[in-house]
Design a protein around this motif. Structure first.
Motif, short mmCIF file in Angstrom:
data_model
loop_
_atom_site.label_atom_id
_atom_site.label_comp_id
_atom_site.label_asym_id
_atom_site.label_seq_id
_atom_site.Cartn_x
_atom_site.Cartn_y
_atom_site.Cartn_z
N ALA A 40 1.05 -1.09 0.13
CA ALA A 40 -0.37 0.12 0.11
C ALA A 40 0.97 1.38 0.14
N GLU A 41 2.33 0.91 0.16
CA GLU A 41 2.91 1.86 -0.30
C GLU A 41 2.51 2.66 1.15
N GLY A 42 2.39 2.48 2.56
CA GLY A 42 1.77 2.88 3.70
C GLY A 42 2.86 3.13 5.20
N LYS A 43 2.95 3.59 5.91
CA LYS A 43 2.98 3.99 6.95
C LYS A 43 3.35 3.07 8.65
N PHE A 44 4.53 2.50 8.99
CA PHE A 44 4.31 2.43 10.57
C PHE A 44 4.78 3.41 11.57
N LEU A 45 3.52 3.29 12.34
CA LEU A 45 3.96 3.84 13.59
C LEU A 45 3.66 3.53 14.92
N PHE A 46 5.39 3.40 15.70
CA PHE A 46 4.75 2.76 16.67
C PHE A 46 4.67 3.29 18.30
N ASP A 47 4.31 2.76 19.25
CA ASP A 47 4.43 3.31 20.47
C ASP A 47 5.00 3.58 21.10
N ASN A 48 5.39 4.12 21.66
CA ASN A 48 7.11 3.73 23.21
C ASN A 48 8.60 3.10 22.67
N ALA A 49 8.79 4.17 21.69
CA ALA A 49 9.81 3.92 20.66
C ALA A 49 11.12 4.93 21.37
N GLY A 50 10.60 5.38 22.12
CA GLY A 50 11.92 6.42 22.23
C GLY A 50 13.06 5.75 23.56
N CYS A 51 12.73 4.39 23.33
CA CYS A 51 13.88 3.52 24.13
C CYS A 51 13.59 2.42 24.57
N GLY A 52 14.19 1.27 25.05
CA GLY A 52 13.54 0.43 25.43
C GLY A 52 13.65 -0.73 24.21
#
Length: 194
Positions: free
Chosen positions: A165-177
């Motif tokens: 789809a030429e889409g996107k992923f977005l992740f929660d809690n991605a700042g560290c860990g």
């Protein structure tokens, strides 16, 4: 003395709660939460909304996927992008916890977004192949179990769909860990970043 300026608590560093909030129905539907404990997700919701909005396609139905529905706020936000744009599409949210599944269904219905959303009960890595199959996914929000292994498994389930789809992923809690570790491994595996 100046070094203490930078050692304030997380809550003290949050921006002041604005008098007018974007998507106010997300907040009014969550009245059981104390005003003093408002979600730090507020600034991130704007980013998520915009990222999803820029992923939508006007010429075909849009498929949005969320892993880990929680209380239904991000589920509603995804559905809101479809309602506000008037574009065709649907949100498939996956939740393993039966209580959270029920809460999400209730919240989405209370906000008048039930026509845009299906909340699936079960482990996302098992249900995604059944429900999504080979359909193109325009936007995927990875927000269930925040372990490296689970993030990798969820992306592996959805990668070809999002790519199609030429889409996107977005992740929660991605700042560290663990989520950050997963993103680094995904960059190595798939050769993409962002």
């Amino acid at each position: 003395m100046t070094e203490f300026k930078f050692m304030r608590s997380y809550r003290d560093r949050l921006p002041p709660r604005p008098s007018s909030l974007p998507l106010p129905q997300l907040y009014t539907a969550q009245k059981y939460r104390s005003d003093k404990l408002w979600s730090p997700c507020y600034p991130a919701w704007n980013l998520m909304y915009y990222t999803c909005l820029t992923s939508l396609k006007p010429d075909r139905p849009n498929l949005l996927v969320e892993t880990g529905a929680g209380h239904g706020c991000s589920t509603a936000l995804l559905a809101q992008t479809l309602r506000e744009t008037g574009l065709d599409g649907h949100v498939h949210s996956f939740e393993i916890n039966e209580k959270q599944h029920t809460i999400t269904q209730f919240a989405v219905a209370k906000m008048g977004l039930a026509d845009y959303v299906t909340v699936h009960l079960g482990r996302s890595t098992e249900r995604i192949p059944e429900v999504i199959a080979d359909q193109p996914v325009d936007f995927a929000f990875i927000d269930s179990l925040h372990t490296t292994e689970n993030c990798l498994a969820e992306v592996d389930c959805l990668y070809s769909n999002v790519l199609a789809a030429e889409g996107k992923f977005l992740f929660d809690n991605a700042g560290c860990g663990p989520v950050d570790v997963a993103i680094c491994r995904l960059k190595e595996k798939y050769g993409v970043g962002g």
